[in-house]
Design a protein around this motif. Structure first.
Motif, mmCIF file in Angstrom:
data_model
loop_
_atom_site.group_PDB
_atom_site.id
_atom_site.type_symbol
_atom_site.label_atom_id
_atom_site.label_comp_id
_atom_site.label_asym_id
_atom_site.label_seq_id
_atom_site.Cartn_x
_atom_site.Cartn_y
_atom_site.Cartn_z
ATOM 1 N N TYR B 562 0.826 -1.104 -0.193
ATOM 2 C CA TYR B 562 0.062 0.048 0.031
ATOM 3 C C TYR B 562 0.885 1.309 0.054
ATOM 4 O O TYR B 562 2.084 1.099 0.592
ATOM 5 C CB TYR B 562 -0.993 -0.097 1.250
ATOM 6 C CG TYR B 562 -1.957 -1.105 1.064
ATOM 7 C CD1 TYR B 562 -3.210 -0.725 0.716
ATOM 8 C CD2 TYR B 562 -1.867 -2.284 1.579
ATOM 9 C CE1 TYR B 562 -4.300 -1.703 0.835
ATOM 10 C CE2 TYR B 562 -2.780 -3.271 1.628
ATOM 11 C CZ TYR B 562 -3.906 -3.016 1.026
ATOM 12 O OH TYR B 562 -4.996 -3.934 0.777
ATOM 13 N N ALA B 661 -5.288 4.351 -6.722
ATOM 14 C CA ALA B 661 -4.193 3.322 -6.932
ATOM 15 C C ALA B 661 -3.121 4.041 -7.756
ATOM 16 O O ALA B 661 -3.217 5.019 -8.366
ATOM 17 C CB ALA B 661 -4.754 2.178 -7.715
ATOM 18 N N ILE B 663 0.828 2.582 -9.903
ATOM 19 C CA ILE B 663 1.258 1.444 -10.759
ATOM 20 C C ILE B 663 2.854 1.714 -10.382
ATOM 21 O O ILE B 663 3.778 2.601 -10.435
ATOM 22 C CB ILE B 663 1.239 1.505 -12.063
ATOM 23 C CG1 ILE B 663 -0.215 1.553 -12.481
ATOM 24 C CG2 ILE B 663 2.273 0.893 -12.721
ATOM 25 C CD1 ILE B 663 -0.620 1.623 -14.076
ATOM 26 N N VAL B 669 -0.125 -3.073 -9.388
ATOM 27 C CA VAL B 669 -0.797 -1.941 -8.832
ATOM 28 C C VAL B 669 -0.911 -1.803 -7.329
ATOM 29 O O VAL B 669 -0.919 -2.882 -6.550
ATOM 30 C CB VAL B 669 -2.239 -2.078 -9.317
ATOM 31 C CG1 VAL B 669 -3.178 -0.747 -8.657
ATOM 32 C CG2 VAL B 669 -2.466 -2.025 -10.854
ATOM 33 N N ALA B 670 -0.537 -0.798 -6.570
ATOM 34 C CA ALA B 670 -0.855 -0.583 -5.384
ATOM 35 C C ALA B 670 -1.810 0.322 -4.852
ATOM 36 O O ALA B 670 -1.873 1.283 -5.711
ATOM 37 C CB ALA B 670 0.623 -0.308 -4.715
ATOM 38 N N LEU B 671 -2.274 0.086 -3.848
ATOM 39 C CA LEU B 671 -3.640 1.039 -3.434
ATOM 40 C C LEU B 671 -2.882 2.135 -2.594
ATOM 41 O O LEU B 671 -2.098 1.950 -1.941
ATOM 42 C CB LEU B 671 -4.683 0.268 -2.835
ATOM 43 C CG LEU B 671 -5.477 -0.931 -3.750
ATOM 44 C CD1 LEU B 671 -6.402 -1.675 -2.922
ATOM 45 C CD2 LEU B 671 -5.861 -0.361 -5.087
#
Lengths: 149, 680
Positions: B562, B661, B663, B669-671
């Motif tokens: 995250y 999100a 990239i 993909v990270a939130l």
């Protein structure tokens, strides 16, 4: 909805468990292999998360789960159909997608009252070609219903 | 119409020029002697006149022309700036604004301006315009410093005493406005040379801006000096003009300010010769606190379609993602040269990024600067006394947000003045100072920009609100019982609601506050109210920073990554499990003397356990929302990184505690965590 379908239409055919489904080709942007999916917490069970599709973050829906079919492990054949409707882009996970067919518009019939049981909501029409039975899904309904839940 | 292709540019630029005029006029009101400001106004008005004449808007052109005449007279010191003059100029700017607005809305830009034109003409002819404004008194009290400002330079009693005494001794006091050439490079040096010339011939009493500012070159082309001398002033002028790069010298004699007659008796005290000696030297009179340096207004700009900026931004985002990827590759390859190149590229691209981002960012000042004007007028209309205090005008917001936020703020300010601030009589009865204060404050916090409008007026009467809401059928009796304080205040934003006991034209027609709320919500923000009856209210608007690239800290929780925006993070800490305390089902830690609740993301996000965790210590990211803090428990810190903020799209709108999100370098993909949602 059948009235809107004219002459020949192109469909992309995909499999879920033992049935063949189809989606209108103009609703499909591309077909991808399953890559890393980032889970998004707090969403519906069938929303598997998001992927990076060439710089765009696209939410992923597992159609098996969406249609309440028991989920399967993703294999080499598993595909993500990137579809778009009303400016919303989503990826649909299907068991495999390997066929594009042309069918005459009048080969489509409105969905019979009882075909399976659960799926009925998302069926736009069915097409019978020779011995194959294709279920044309209604993308709008597949996406819309989720907003309520 | 053949001109139509230019119409948009014309309207845009006219608005900008009028805005500039407004701002400059307010400056002028504070600094009535600063001819630089008058020049700037003149320039704006002149451009406006030219543009409107070209576009065929005769009314607009002729009013501007009339205004220009007055400004020209001020510039040439034929007219002295005072409140009455400014009022009329303000009024003409208002009319101009209305005309431009009418053109923007497809009208013909015609308007009856004869009244204003007459007044302008009268000023130009040196007469005082007929003032029907009984409210002029209110203004006088609002801005005491601006009233009765006859002389060009304001002197304090002490300086005036010296000037008067010198006059009695046969000396004369002159005000010299010296303008340096625009291309003058060593302004401080020239100032020094000029001072030397002047000091040979007399004594300098005062300089505006102050000598300190002059030495630091903290002035534009011109400055004013007051000197006492018995030499021939023309000779001195000639000497000053001989100093290189002096463009012009304007001289006038100092008039008795007269107002200080009450201090007559004190005049005898300081003996002139001594005083003059102590005053000589370059460090004269730094006490003029009103000598504010005028900001240079002549920034060169070009107009760029915001769409192009968006495209530029998108392309750059792609670049940032690749930059992250390259950085990772170079790390894996462990090649010195590659690493150096990648690092260099990173530095350049972060500079580039700053520039691109800044292009879209505009200080809220551009919205705020029309408010002093508006509040001044409104206070007069309402017969109230109001001080507007603006804090944080430099806070920057994305252009798109700026464009939308103006109207809601106008509404809230009007509301504060009309319904919040009481009349001076009421205030006196309640033991408050007669003049109410409205504070307009903008600041960044976390991912958001907050804009607060705080008044020290009567506050909100909850019972009144409830009664009104019931009467208007917004709520029924059952609903009423369970409402929290916040919910009651929110009723004010319902459509068709108006609490004012009497309806005025300022606000209180019951339209508006609901529009305010919906506008702010459409920007992805929210508005809340805090109020204490009798003490005042705070309307707080929270807006997202629509920054698309932010600095973030990447953290790992089990196998998920995250991003936490750096702007929300106070610091990171490693906490021993033994130090965690328990209160009311809540785990807390003691962080620098404060009790900070712990949030386990693993539980909140229901993250699967894929490996066992360290039993002894917790990795905690301390985040804040305004004053509140929380500790987010993660498994490990990955590091700081620039990330591109991407929306999750309409399909996944409103995911709890996720603001978007990004990239990562490896393509995953990270939130992005929304700390504001996590902290209650």
């Amino acid at each position: 909805m059948v009235e809107t379908i004219t002459d020949h239409i192109k469909l992309i055919v995909f499999q879920l468990k033992d049935k063949e489904y189809a989606i209108a080709v103009n609703e499909v942007l591309s077909i991808e292999k399953v890559d890393h999916i980032t889970r998004v917490p707090g969403t519906s069970k069938y929303v598997k998360g998001v992927i990076n599709l060439r710089g765009i973050v696209v939410p992923i829906i597992d159609l098996r789960s969406r249609f309440e079919i028991d989920e399967a492990v993703y294999t080499e054949n598993t595909r993500v159909i990137i579809a778009a409707i009303n400016e919303i882009q989503v990826g649909l996970i299907v068991d495999s997608a390997n066929d594009v067919i042309d069918i005459a518009g009048d080969a489509l019939e409105p969905s019979p009252e009882v075909i399976g049981t659960e799926v009925a909501d998302y069926i736009k029409a069915v097409a019978k070609i020779n011995s194959r039975l294709l279920i044309l899904i209604d993308l709008e309904k597949v996406l819309a219903a989720s907003e309520e839940s | 119409m053949e001109m139509s292709q230019y119409l948009e540019v014309f309207i845009e630029e006219s608005k900008e020029h009028l805005q500039a005029c407004n701002q400059l006029l307010l400056d002028l009101e504070k600094n009535p002697t600063d001819l630089k400001i008058v020049n700037d106004i003149f320039r704006s008005a002149h451009t406006l006149k030219g543009m409107s004449a070209t576009m065929g808007y005769e009314d607009l052109a002729s009013l501007t022309h009339q205004m220009e005449n007055v400004l020209d007279a001020i510039r040439n010191q034929k007219i002295i700036v005072d409140t009455n003059v400014l009022d009329v100029v303000f009024q003409s700017v208002d009319d101009l604004e209305a005309m431009v607005e009418s053109i923007a809305n497809g009208g013909d830009g015609k308007r009856d301006v004869s009244n204003v034109v007459t007044k302008l003409k009268m000023i130009e002819d040196g007469e005082s315009p007929v003032q029907v404004d009984q409210t002029a008194a209110t203004l006088e009290e609002l801005k005491p410093s601006s009233g009765a400002s006859q002389p060009n330079v304001l002197y304090d009693d002490y300086e005036m005493t010296i000037i008067m005494q010198s006059k009695e001794l046969g000396y004369e006091a002159y005000e010299m406005t010296i303008t340096l050439r625009e291309d003058c490079l060593l302004k401080a040096a020239r100032v020094f040379m000029i001072f030397e010339v002047l000091e040979k011939n007399g004594e300098i009493v005062k300089a505006m801006p102050s000598t300190v500012q002059l030495e630091e070159e903290d002035f534009d082309q011109s400055f004013a000096v007051t000197m006492i001398t018995n030499e021939n002033i023309d000779m001195i002028k000639g000497q000053v003009l001989k100093v290189s790069e002096v463009e012009s010298v304007m001289i006038s004699t100092v008039q008795n300010q007269g107002s200080s007659s009450s201090s007559d008796s004190e005049w005898d005290e300081p003996q002139l010769p001594d005083e003059l000696k102590t005053l000589s030297g370059p460090a004269i009179s730094e006490k003029d606190n009103d000598a504010k340096p005028v900001k240079p207004q002549n920034n060169k700009t070009i107009r760029v379609n915001i769409e192009r900026l968006d495209i530029l931004m998108n392309l750059f985002e792609e670049l940032v993602i690749d930059r992250g990827r390259l950085a990772q590759i170079s790390q894996d390859m462990d090649n010195q040269e590659l690493q150096e190149t990648v690092e260099h590229m990173s530095r350049i691209s972060s500079d580039l990024q700053n520039i691109i981002l800044n292009m879209r960012m505009v200080p809220v000042e551009t919205v705020f600067n029309r408010f002093p004007r508006m509040v001044r007028q409104l206070a007069r209309d309402l017969n109230k006394k109001v001080d507007l205090e603006i804090i944080g005008a430099e806070t920057e917001l994305d252009r798109t947000v700026i464009d939308e936020i103006g109207d809601p703020l106008v509404h809230l300010l009007r509301n504060a003045l009309d319904h919040g601030i009481e009349t001076p009589e009421e205030r006196r009865l309640n033991g408050k100072p007669e003049a109410g204060t409205v504070v307009l404050k903008a600041f960044h916090s976390g991912n958001h920009v907050f804009i607060e409008i705080e008044d020290d007026g009567s506050g909100i009467n909850k019972d009144n609100v409830l009664r009104k809401a019931m009467k208007k059928g917004i709520i029924n009796e059952h609903e009423m019982i369970n409402l929290s304080e916040q919910e009651i205040y929110q009723l004010i934003f319902s459509s068709g609601f108006s609490t004012a006991d009497r309806i005025s034209d300022v606000s209180g027609r019951g339209v508006g506050l609901d529009v305010v709320k919906s506008t702010i919500e459409s920007l992805g923000g929210s508005v809340s109210i805090d109020s204490q009856e009798g003490k005042g209210s705070i309307f707080s608007i929270q807006l997202p920073l629509t920054l698309s690239i932010i600095s973030a800290m990447l953290v790992e929780i089990q196998s998920e990554k995250y991003a936490i925006p750096l702007s929300s993070i106070i610091e990171t800490a490693i906490v021993k499990k033994a130090d965690v305390m328990h209160t009311h089902n809540q785990q807390v830690i003691d962080f620098r003397g404060k009790v900070v609740p712990l949030l386990y993301l693993k539980d909140i996000f229901e993250i699967e356990t894929s490996y066992p965790e360290d039993d002894n210590v917790l990795s905690v990211v301390i985040v804040r929302k305004g004053e509140k803090m929380a500790g987010i428990v993660v498994n490990s810190f990955i590091g700081q990184q620039e990330i591109v903020l991407k929306s999750l799209g309409d399909y996944l709108a409103n995911v709890f505690a996720i603001s978007g999100a990004t990239i990562l370098g490896d393509g995953q993909v990270a939130l992005i965590l929304d700390c504001n949602a996590l902290i209650k």
